[in-house]
Design a protein around this motif. Structure first.
Motif, PDB file in Angstrom:
ATOM      1  N   GLY A 298     -41.704  -8.809 -22.317  1.00 45.51           N
ATOM      2  CA  GLY A 298     -41.193  -9.048 -20.984  1.00 45.51           C
ATOM      3  C   GLY A 298     -41.869 -10.188 -20.251  1.00 45.51           C
ATOM      4  O   GLY A 298     -41.377 -10.637 -19.208  1.00 45.51           O
ATOM      5  N   ARG A 299     -42.979 -10.661 -20.756  1.00 52.87           N
ATOM      6  CA  ARG A 299     -43.675 -11.778 -20.118  1.00 52.87           C
ATOM      7  C   ARG A 299     -43.182 -13.114 -20.698  1.00 52.87           C
ATOM      8  O   ARG A 299     -42.870 -13.196 -21.887  1.00 52.87           O
ATOM      9  N   PRO A 300     -43.165 -14.171 -19.861  1.00 51.59           N
ATOM     10  CA  PRO A 300     -42.816 -15.499 -20.402  1.00 51.59           C
ATOM     11  C   PRO A 300     -43.739 -15.932 -21.533  1.00 51.59           C
ATOM     12  O   PRO A 300     -43.321 -16.658 -22.446  1.00 51.59           O
ATOM     13  N   THR A 301     -45.000 -15.481 -21.473  1.00 51.02           N
ATOM     14  CA  THR A 301     -45.942 -15.863 -22.531  1.00 51.02           C
ATOM     15  C   THR A 301     -45.526 -15.304 -23.889  1.00 51.02           C
ATOM     16  O   THR A 301     -45.866 -15.885 -24.926  1.00 51.02           O
ATOM     17  N   GLN A 302     -44.791 -14.193 -23.884  1.00 49.70           N
ATOM     18  CA  GLN A 302     -44.312 -13.645 -25.157  1.00 49.70           C
ATOM     19  C   GLN A 302     -43.295 -14.584 -25.798  1.00 49.70           C
ATOM     20  O   GLN A 302     -43.350 -14.852 -27.003  1.00 49.70           O
ATOM     21  N   ASP A 303     -42.374 -15.099 -24.988  1.00 48.61           N
ATOM     22  CA  ASP A 303     -41.389 -16.053 -25.505  1.00 48.61           C
ATOM     23  C   ASP A 303     -42.077 -17.322 -25.995  1.00 48.61           C
ATOM     24  O   ASP A 303     -41.713 -17.872 -27.045  1.00 48.61           O
TER      25      ASP A 303
ATOM     26  N   LEU B  17     -52.531 -13.254 -24.179  1.00 46.36           N
ATOM     27  CA  LEU B  17     -51.812 -13.198 -22.904  1.00 46.36           C
ATOM     28  C   LEU B  17     -50.419 -12.604 -23.036  1.00 46.36           C
ATOM     29  O   LEU B  17     -49.819 -12.193 -22.036  1.00 46.36           O
ATOM     30  N   ALA B  18     -49.897 -12.588 -24.257  1.00 46.63           N
ATOM     31  CA  ALA B  18     -48.496 -12.215 -24.456  1.00 46.63           C
ATOM     32  C   ALA B  18     -48.315 -10.703 -24.420  1.00 46.63           C
ATOM     33  O   ALA B  18     -49.180  -9.934 -24.847  1.00 46.63           O
ATOM     34  N   ALA B  19     -47.171 -10.309 -23.871  1.00 46.60           N
ATOM     35  CA  ALA B  19     -46.761  -8.902 -23.848  1.00 46.60           C
ATOM     36  C   ALA B  19     -45.259  -8.873 -23.641  1.00 46.60           C
ATOM     37  O   ALA B  19     -44.690  -9.798 -23.038  1.00 46.60           O
TER      38      ALA B  19
END
Length: 233
Positions: free
Chosen positions: A203-208, A199-201
């Motif tokens: 700029g996405r919250p999922t990356q953090d 899910l991470a990319a």
């Protein structure tokens, strides 16, 4: 009287006081066991909803503890006199609901709290830092998911539990749980990484969130970081 499940047993282990309040107690199982096991001398049960209020009163009466447990109708800490209790527990609610109860109470929050949110434990850790509380002990209890059980105590200055820890990971997963390398926590971090990776990319919250989980895993699996957890009561 039903026996305590793992999350309430974990909460009980973090409670020791002369007078303790259980907010939103429902069946009153926790305060009954606190008195029975000598963890508290007296307890106050607060329940807002009529049905659970009646259940709590019946449970206290069946246990023969009406002289040690006072059951009161009301919302949050409102039925308590200022300074009446030395600690309080709130269990089995969402973190935002618990935060609402704490914020409405303001300065009337007792000096020690044991909180078991059903979600979003980091919200409570952040609140504690803003409100002048330190996290002095943490447990994870297995159930439908892993339940965080947190003990907070009002103390001055920065919270030493976070010293030398990666702050984002400690707020997310718990400073004491990280130091103890809790096996349930390790499994949870692995599961978080597996869930967040696709899910991470940028700029996405999922990356953090993924970076936080990876940082936590690095701490948990580095032998140099295996330090004894700071113990609460």
């Amino acid at each position: 009287m039903p026996s305590l499940d793992a999350r309430l047993e974990a909460a009980l282990a973090l409670i020791h006081a002369e007078v303790h309040a259980d907010i939103g107690s429902d069946h009153a199982a926790l305060p009954v066991e606190l008195v029975r096991r000598g963890r508290v001398r007296r307890a106050v049960v607060v329940e807002l909803t009529p049905g659970p209020l009646d259940v709590a009163r019946q449970a206290v009466a069946r246990a023969g503890l009406a002289g040690h447990i006072d059951v009161r109708a009301g919302n949050g800490f409102a039925p308590l006199a200022p300074g009446e209790v030395h600690s309080a527990s709130i269990t089995g609610m969402g973190a935002r609901t618990i935060l609402g109860i704490l914020r409405r109470a303001g300065e009337e929050v007792p000096p020690a709290l044991v909180l078991q949110p059903n979600d979003s434990a980091p919200l409570l850790r952040r609140w504690a830092g803003e409100a002048g509380f330190h996290v002095t002990a943490e447990r994870l209890a297995a159930g439908f998911w892993n339940y965080a059980v947190l003990r907070f105590e009002r103390r001055p200055g920065p919270d030493p539990a976070y010293t030398d820890l990666p702050l984002a990971a400690a707020l997310e997963y718990g400073p004491h749980l990280l130091r103890a390398a809790d096996p349930l926590l390790l499994a949870q971090v692995h599961a978080d990484i597996a869930h967040l990776t696709p899910l991470a990319a940028p700029g996405r919250p999922t990356q953090d969130a993924l970076e936080t989980a990876r940082t936590a895993l690095s701490w948990l699996t580095d032998p140099e970081n295996k330090k004894p957890a700071l113990r609460g009561r």
